[in-house]
Design a protein around this motif. Structure first.
Motif, PDB file in Angstrom:
ATOM      1  N   THR A  99       0.835  -1.203   0.000  1.00 47.43           N
ATOM      2  CA  THR A  99       0.000   0.000   0.000  1.00 47.43           C
ATOM      3  C   THR A  99       0.867   1.249   0.000  1.00 47.43           C
ATOM      4  O   THR A  99       0.646   2.167  -0.800  1.00 47.43           O
ATOM      5  CB  THR A  99      -0.930   0.003   1.239  1.00 47.43           C
ATOM      6  N   GLU A 140       1.035   4.089  -2.919  1.00 44.20           N
ATOM      7  CA  GLU A 140       0.713   5.480  -2.561  1.00 44.20           C
ATOM      8  C   GLU A 140       1.867   6.416  -2.894  1.00 44.20           C
ATOM      9  O   GLU A 140       1.648   7.544  -3.347  1.00 44.20           O
ATOM     10  CB  GLU A 140       0.355   5.571  -1.074  1.00 44.20           C
ATOM     11  N   LEU A 149      -6.303  -5.761  -2.679  1.00 42.64           N
ATOM     12  CA  LEU A 149      -5.449  -4.618  -2.330  1.00 42.64           C
ATOM     13  C   LEU A 149      -5.713  -3.458  -3.285  1.00 42.64           C
ATOM     14  O   LEU A 149      -5.922  -2.323  -2.850  1.00 42.64           O
ATOM     15  CB  LEU A 149      -3.967  -5.011  -2.389  1.00 42.64           C
ATOM     16  N   LEU A 166      -7.387   0.350  -2.649  1.00 40.80           N
ATOM     17  CA  LEU A 166      -6.702   1.596  -2.984  1.00 40.80           C
ATOM     18  C   LEU A 166      -7.449   2.418  -4.042  1.00 40.80           C
ATOM     19  O   LEU A 166      -6.949   3.437  -4.509  1.00 40.80           O
ATOM     20  CB  LEU A 166      -5.276   1.295  -3.467  1.00 40.80           C
TER      21      LEU A 166
END
Length: 161
Positions: A93, A97, A123, A127
């Protein structure tokens, strides 16, 4: 954990990590000839000149990596890898990001994974990515393409296009 841009000297370690991380995918698909497992150091070095490589470091060891490049308004994200011992701890993550921050002027992000890779799919959905295409690669493998779009931010400087 620190996330920073990888250097050429990191590529052998990233390639080794990639092979470790993709073993579970190979087992899932019963295919040990997946490109991430057969990629050579020469091939990854060639990609290095065209892609941004990020690494996640803990105690001086690379435990995660991702690569990305921009084409037009789209950022293509690929080869997200996290060491098996560190998976499910938010490292993937954080890497995605960070890519999105670096390519913040892109209005679209694209990533893909195999159809059986439910953890990856979940996942990416978490996101903000949504499935937009399925490509049949073989009798046993389909790629799920996912994208995340955002509105173009108004330019803050004079004369911008």
């Amino acid at each position: 954990m620190i996330i920073e841009q990888a250097q050429v000297k990191d590529l052998a370690e990233i390639l080794l990590l990639q092979k470790q991380a993709y073993m579970s995918e190979a087992e899932l698909y019963s295919d040990f000839h997946l490109l991430p497992l057969t990629e050579t150091l020469d091939e990854i070095e060639s990609e290095f000149s065209k892609h941004l490589f990020l690494k996640a470091i803990m105690n001086g060891v690379i435990i995660g990596a991702v690569r990305a490049y921009r084409q037009g308004d789209t950022c293509y994200v690929g080869r997200l890898v996290v060491h098996p011992k560190f998976q499910r701890q938010g490292i993937g993550t954080r890497l995605i990001e960070e890519v999105e921050k670096i390519f913040e002027d892109c209005t679209r992000f694209e990533i893909f994974t195999g159809h059986k890779s439910i953890r990856n799919i979940n996942l990416y959905k978490k996101l903000g990515y949504k499935e937009f295409q399925v490509k049949v690669v073989s009798e046993h493998l389909q790629y799920i393409y996912m994208e995340k779009t955002k509105e173009r931010t108004p330019c803050k400087v004079n004369n911008c296009i």
